[in-house]
Design a protein around this motif. Structure first.
Motif, PDB file in Angstrom:
ATOM      1  N   ILE A 112      36.330  59.947  42.518  1.00 38.41           N
ATOM      2  CA  ILE A 112      35.870  60.937  42.118  1.00 38.41           C
ATOM      3  C   ILE A 112      35.529  61.081  40.526  1.00 38.41           C
ATOM      4  O   ILE A 112      34.423  61.232  40.137  1.00 38.41           O
ATOM      5  CB  ILE A 112      36.233  62.195  42.349  1.00 38.41           C
ATOM      6  CG1 ILE A 112      37.021  62.008  44.707  1.00 38.41           C
ATOM      7  CG2 ILE A 112      36.889  63.559  42.368  1.00 38.41           C
ATOM      8  CD1 ILE A 112      35.881  62.229  45.342  1.00 38.41           C
ATOM      9  N   VAL A 113      36.798  60.488  39.801  1.00 40.18           N
ATOM     10  CA  VAL A 113      35.852  60.804  38.228  1.00 40.18           C
ATOM     11  C   VAL A 113      35.094  60.200  37.970  1.00 40.18           C
ATOM     12  O   VAL A 113      33.846  60.738  37.573  1.00 40.18           O
ATOM     13  CB  VAL A 113      37.110  60.436  37.801  1.00 40.18           C
ATOM     14  CG1 VAL A 113      36.827  59.808  36.384  1.00 40.18           C
ATOM     15  CG2 VAL A 113      38.266  60.366  38.310  1.00 40.18           C
ATOM     16  N   THR A 114      34.196  58.955  38.992  1.00 35.20           N
ATOM     17  CA  THR A 114      32.947  58.459  38.692  1.00 35.20           C
ATOM     18  C   THR A 114      32.116  58.816  39.353  1.00 35.20           C
ATOM     19  O   THR A 114      30.416  59.415  38.181  1.00 35.20           O
ATOM     20  CB  THR A 114      32.649  56.854  38.728  1.00 35.20           C
ATOM     21  OG1 THR A 114      31.989  56.430  38.113  1.00 35.20           O
ATOM     22  CG2 THR A 114      33.278  56.761  40.677  1.00 35.20           C
ATOM     23  N   ASN A 115      32.054  59.515  39.919  1.00 32.86           N
ATOM     24  CA  ASN A 115      30.921  61.029  41.033  1.00 32.86           C
ATOM     25  C   ASN A 115      30.558  62.066  40.029  1.00 32.86           C
ATOM     26  O   ASN A 115      29.263  61.896  39.889  1.00 32.86           O
ATOM     27  CB  ASN A 115      30.980  60.429  42.573  1.00 32.86           C
ATOM     28  CG  ASN A 115      30.798  59.639  43.634  1.00 32.86           C
ATOM     29  OD1 ASN A 115      29.555  58.849  42.543  1.00 32.86           O
ATOM     30  ND2 ASN A 115      31.261  59.103  43.481  1.00 32.86           N
ATOM     31  N   VAL A 116      31.748  62.407  39.561  1.00 30.57           N
ATOM     32  CA  VAL A 116      31.724  63.333  38.749  1.00 30.57           C
ATOM     33  C   VAL A 116      31.396  64.005  37.217  1.00 30.57           C
ATOM     34  O   VAL A 116      30.152  64.230  36.862  1.00 30.57           O
ATOM     35  CB  VAL A 116      33.002  64.507  38.546  1.00 30.57           C
ATOM     36  CG1 VAL A 116      33.130  65.763  38.133  1.00 30.57           C
ATOM     37  CG2 VAL A 116      33.492  64.954  39.989  1.00 30.57           C
ATOM     38  N   VAL A 119      27.382  63.019  38.258  1.00 34.79           N
ATOM     39  CA  VAL A 119      26.375  64.000  38.042  1.00 34.79           C
ATOM     40  C   VAL A 119      26.402  64.971  36.831  1.00 34.79           C
ATOM     41  O   VAL A 119      25.245  65.333  36.544  1.00 34.79           O
ATOM     42  CB  VAL A 119      27.245  65.242  39.346  1.00 34.79           C
ATOM     43  CG1 VAL A 119      26.800  66.599  39.139  1.00 34.79           C
ATOM     44  CG2 VAL A 119      27.625  64.521  41.290  1.00 34.79           C
ATOM     45  N   MET A 120      26.980  65.168  36.448  1.00 33.65           N
ATOM     46  CA  MET A 120      27.560  65.354  34.737  1.00 33.65           C
ATOM     47  C   MET A 120      25.933  64.780  33.771  1.00 33.65           C
ATOM     48  O   MET A 120      25.694  65.280  32.748  1.00 33.65           O
ATOM     49  CB  MET A 120      28.431  65.524  34.067  1.00 33.65           C
ATOM     50  CG  MET A 120      29.541  66.608  35.067  1.00 33.65           C
ATOM     51  SD  MET A 120      31.098  67.095  34.204  1.00 33.65           S
ATOM     52  CE  MET A 120      30.224  67.661  32.931  1.00 33.65           C
ATOM     53  N   ASN A 124      23.501  59.069  35.869  1.00 27.90           N
ATOM     54  CA  ASN A 124      23.353  57.959  35.288  1.00 27.90           C
ATOM     55  C   ASN A 124      24.653  57.089  35.847  1.00 27.90           C
ATOM     56  O   ASN A 124      25.929  57.720  36.317  1.00 27.90           O
ATOM     57  CB  ASN A 124      23.519  58.071  34.293  1.00 27.90           C
ATOM     58  CG  ASN A 124      21.976  57.797  33.579  1.00 27.90           C
ATOM     59  OD1 ASN A 124      21.287  58.074  34.241  1.00 27.90           O
ATOM     60  ND2 ASN A 124      22.205  59.183  32.370  1.00 27.90           N
ATOM     61  N   GLY A 125      24.478  55.558  36.124  1.00 23.10           N
ATOM     62  CA  GLY A 125      26.022  55.027  37.007  1.00 23.10           C
ATOM     63  C   GLY A 125      26.449  54.993  38.254  1.00 23.10           C
ATOM     64  O   GLY A 125      25.331  54.735  38.710  1.00 23.10           O
ATOM     65  N   GLY A 126      27.343  54.340  38.252  1.00 23.80           N
ATOM     66  CA  GLY A 126      27.364  53.744  39.801  1.00 23.80           C
ATOM     67  C   GLY A 126      28.062  54.425  40.762  1.00 23.80           C
ATOM     68  O   GLY A 126      28.835  55.666  40.387  1.00 23.80           O
TER      69      GLY A 126
END
Length: 165
Positions: A112-116, A119-120, A124-126
């Motif tokens: 959750i933390v990485t996907n939030v 999105v923000m 960018n990111g995995g």
């Protein structure tokens, strides 16, 4: 166990209960200051919009709040034992709550933390955060939850056997 051993064990349970309360209150207050009060101060100074900063920081603290709930649950369970509740039912309920807290915290940390954050920041990111600690805590949480259910079942079987005698 002898009376003195039981009294000593209950004293240690009571002490751990107070240690858990102290830890949850102190660390929870520091986290609230870091994730809520800090962004509010920045907003009051007009540097950033409050909802943006609050949403930008609070998701980082969600796994830690779950872990603190696990510590609170352990302290609560040991507090119940210190007050004289039977160990088996208190332990089963505590294991389920701690397992749930660690499992949810691990899932939040890894998925959750990485996907939030993704999105923000505009994509960018995995999709996964390969946080070995979070994955380990999630797996341990699942195992503790299952062990709590096994202890509940064992308690029911024991009660049924006691009725037969």
């Amino acid at each position: 166990m002898s009376q003195t051993e039981t009294a000593r064990f209950r004293l240690m349970c009571r002490q751990f209960n107070w240690l858990a309360i102290f830890m949850v209150c102190s660390v929870g207050a520091l986290m609230a200051m870091m994730y809520v009060v800090g962004p509010a101060v920045l907003w009051a100074r007009g540097r950033v919009g409050y909802p943006d900063v609050l949403l930008g920081t609070v998701h980082y603290g969600l796994p830690a709040f779950c872990y603190l709930f696990g510590v609170w649950s352990i302290g609560s369970g040991l507090g119940q034992i210190a007050k004289g509740r039977l160990i088996q039912p208190a332990l089963a309920a505590t294991l389920r709550r701690v397992g749930l807290a660690l499992g949810v915290g691990g899932v939040l940390s890894v998925f959750i933390v990485t996907n939030v954050q993704r999105v923000m920041t505009g994509g960018n990111g995995g999709f996964l955060n390969f946080d070995v600690g979070g994955m380990t805590l999630g797996m341990i949480g699942g195992a503790l939850f299952l062990l709590g259910r096994v202890l509940d079942q064992a308690g029911r079987v024991q009660a049924e056997l006691d009725e037969m005698i």
